[in-house]
Design an enzyme around this catalytic site. Structure first.
Site, short mmCIF file in Angstrom:
data_model
loop_
_atom_site.label_atom_id
_atom_site.label_comp_id
_atom_site.label_asym_id
_atom_site.label_seq_id
_atom_site.Cartn_x
_atom_site.Cartn_y
_atom_site.Cartn_z
N LYS A 96 0.84 -1.21 0.00
CA LYS A 96 0.00 0.00 0.00
C LYS A 96 0.88 1.25 0.00
O LYS A 96 0.60 2.22 -0.72
CB LYS A 96 -0.94 -0.02 1.22
N GLN A 109 -5.18 -1.90 9.38
CA GLN A 109 -4.98 -3.21 8.75
C GLN A 109 -5.55 -4.32 9.64
O GLN A 109 -5.29 -4.36 10.84
CB GLN A 109 -3.47 -3.42 8.49
N ASP A 149 -11.58 2.12 3.72
CA ASP A 149 -11.92 0.70 3.63
C ASP A 149 -13.42 0.50 3.41
O ASP A 149 -13.85 -0.59 3.04
CB ASP A 149 -11.56 0.00 4.96
#
Ligand code: GUN
Length: 281
Positions: free
Chosen positions: A50, A94, A117
């Site tokens: 990322k 995460q 997200d």
């Protein structure tokens, strides 16, 4: 032979478009903050990817690594700081998180406008209500990959195998928005093979190596494989038996190089979108 739907190639197209759009911006570039808790080796790889992707398109990125013993309260305070920071447009925590930390409380703490997200309940509601918002990256990437290849969705029977909050459920909502007739199958589904054989669009996200066999797929179906598994020979394979299925379907995503690269490309898209809706420094 079926059409190979290369997520790797399409992700390059998405990144090139983002680079152009970043170059055209006034003010600071999009900024992504990634929080990683503990030392999960897979998470380390994903977070590294990322960060690298952010660099490629000219974003600023911050990775904040916290020890596995960190308290939930400390993560929540960090999220509050990032919510208030005008140089941060996207915040991602995460997963997986250690057991003593609630995924739900963490997801709900991120400002919905920075929730790249798409896990915050407000964004989940916006998704199902057909409103604008930030939606999960993998299913968003899949819908755009199908659009990119001019694959018709309206009126088609779509079957999603897997009901996770990250892929299966948001995938169902997005395909409903595309006017598919959507079915979600899961571990308790009776006669999964029969369900699969009725699908014009088959999306598989279960995490079981090569479980969808050639005889399970309708001729001419479009098959999207979200799985990423090691088979008994240690080879990276999807949830679909690629060699058998690719001779029956009309289009299929490979593993690797299919859905995987799309997730990060659409994280970048979400971060760009978040920036465009937030006050910019
Ligand atoms: N871990 C595996 N997939 C994901 C994802 O899409 N988002 C986050 N935050 N963590 C993950």
């Amino acid at each position: 032979m079926s059409l190979v739907l290369s997520g790797r190639k399409y992700a390059r197209v998405v990144r090139a478009s983002l680079r152009d759009r970043v170059n055209g911006l006034d003010g600071s570039p999009p900024g992504l903050a990634v929080i990683m808790v503990g030392d999960n080796p897979a998470s380390r790889v994903y977070v590294g990817a990322k960060e690298k992707a952010c660099k490629k398109v000219g974003y600023s990125s911050r990775v904040i690594c916290l020890p596995a013993e960190v308290t939930e309260k400390d993560i929540l305070s960090l999220i509050d700081e990032l919510n208030a920071d005008n140089s941060v447009h996207g915040i991602l925590v995460q997963l997986p998180l250690p057991d003593h930390i609630s995924d739900d409380r963490i997801a709900s703490a991120v400002l919905p406008e920075k929730d790249v997200d798409g896990f915050h309940p407000v964004n989940v509601g916006r998704l199902w209500r057909g409103e604008d918002g930030l939606f999960p990256c993998t299913p968003s990437g899949i819908v755009e990959l199908l659009h990119h290849h001019d694959i018709a969705m309206s009126g088609k029977n779509a079957l999603i195998v897997g009901r996770s909050n990250i892929v299966g459920k948001p995938m169902a909502a997005l395909l409903l928005r595309e006017n598919c007739t959507v079915t979600v199958a899961h571990s308790r589904t009776v006669d999964l093979k029969e369900q699969c054989l009725r699908a014009d669009i088959l999306i598989v996200a279960v995490g079981r190596a090569e479980m969808i066999k050639g005889g399970w797929v309708k001729h001419g179906a479009v098959v999207v494989d979200v799985g990423m598994n090691r088979n008994s020979d240690g080879k990276l394979v999807g949830d679909v038996a690629y060699d058998e299925v690719s001779s029956i379907c009309s289009a299929i995503t490979p593993v690797p190089g299919g859905v995987g690269p799309l997730t990060i490309a659409f994280l970048l898209e979400n971060t760009f979108k978040a920036r465009s809706k937030l006050p910019v420094k």
